[in-house]
Design a protein around this motif. Sequence first.
Motif, mmCIF file in Angstrom:
data_model
loop_
_atom_site.group_PDB
_atom_site.id
_atom_site.type_symbol
_atom_site.label_atom_id
_atom_site.label_comp_id
_atom_site.label_asym_id
_atom_site.label_seq_id
_atom_site.Cartn_x
_atom_site.Cartn_y
_atom_site.Cartn_z
ATOM 1 N N TRP A 181 5.516 4.048 5.612
ATOM 2 C CA TRP A 181 4.947 5.101 4.767
ATOM 3 C C TRP A 181 5.486 6.469 5.149
ATOM 4 N N SER A 182 5.542 7.343 4.177
ATOM 5 C CA SER A 182 5.812 8.747 4.470
ATOM 6 C C SER A 182 4.570 9.355 5.109
ATOM 7 N N ARG A 199 3.074 11.988 4.069
ATOM 8 C CA ARG A 199 2.159 12.334 2.965
ATOM 9 C C ARG A 199 1.347 11.111 2.539
ATOM 10 N N ARG A 200 1.993 9.939 2.470
ATOM 11 C CA ARG A 200 1.266 8.731 2.085
ATOM 12 C C ARG A 200 0.239 8.368 3.156
ATOM 13 N N GLU A 245 -2.677 10.664 2.821
ATOM 14 C CA GLU A 245 -3.362 10.368 1.560
ATOM 15 C C GLU A 245 -4.260 9.149 1.710
ATOM 16 N N ILE A 246 -3.742 8.097 2.340
ATOM 17 C CA ILE A 246 -4.551 6.897 2.547
ATOM 18 C C ILE A 246 -5.696 7.188 3.513
ATOM 19 N N PRO A 272 -2.874 1.888 -4.169
ATOM 20 C CA PRO A 272 -4.029 2.242 -3.339
ATOM 21 C C PRO A 272 -4.713 0.999 -2.778
ATOM 22 N N TYR A 281 0.808 -1.213 0.000
ATOM 23 C CA TYR A 281 0.000 0.000 0.000
ATOM 24 C C TYR A 281 0.850 1.276 0.000
ATOM 25 N N ALA A 282 2.139 1.132 0.170
ATOM 26 C CA ALA A 282 3.013 2.295 0.051
ATOM 27 C C ALA A 282 3.035 2.825 -1.379
ATOM 28 N N VAL A 283 2.708 1.949 -2.337
ATOM 29 C CA VAL A 283 2.733 2.352 -3.748
ATOM 30 C C VAL A 283 1.423 2.073 -4.482
ATOM 31 N N PRO A 300 -5.427 11.060 -5.701
ATOM 32 C CA PRO A 300 -4.140 11.362 -5.071
ATOM 33 C C PRO A 300 -4.246 12.594 -4.183
#
Length: 215
Positions: A126-127, A129-130, A133-134, A24, A20-22, A47
Amino acid sequence: MAAIVALVLAALPIVLVPVYAVVPPPFSSLEAWTRLSGVAVKKQWVPLTDIAPNLAYAVIMSEDGKFCEHAGVDWSAVREVIDSDASRGASTIPMQVAKNLFLWQSRSYVRKALEVPLAYYMDLVWSKRRMIEIYLNVVQWGPGVFGAEAAAQHWFGVPAAQLSLRQSARLAAILPNPLVRNPVKPGRSTAHLAGIVEKRTRQAGAYVTCIQPDN
């Protein structure tokens, strides 16, 4: 057999978090249970660049003011709850993502205990931001309404990228109880909370630097 099933379920987040880091997440456990209960679901992954920044800021200021500082769990908030009457929660955004993605919704000490290591693991992989975002794409914003894009369209008739500061604050204000609260026609307490969130969002500043595009 039951032990094998339990082992597989426990191992799933370990495997899926890096994925899920890359990629969705196709669905969350909360969404799956919602569909199984017969409720129609509205959702559309977008995004972070297609979500008004003020929505991310409002959610952070409302749900997890130390989001950029902690590593998944805000122990200072936990201690405050323990020292008080425990009438409010101490779930960080990573803990809420863990619950929504992988766990069940009913309150229990077992679920809380599972949220903590999952929150640390996701924050490590995850960052920031990620993570946000999730969160913004899987959180529930009304009966069957999942994610910022569906929420913006459902409640205000605009894409998530065009949400105003006030609309963002109102959406953040209903998160504690999205099945009951209405951001379009908020009750007195929800409107009051939205006003506080809106003011805090205007002053977010250093609290949201970790989700800026260059981070």
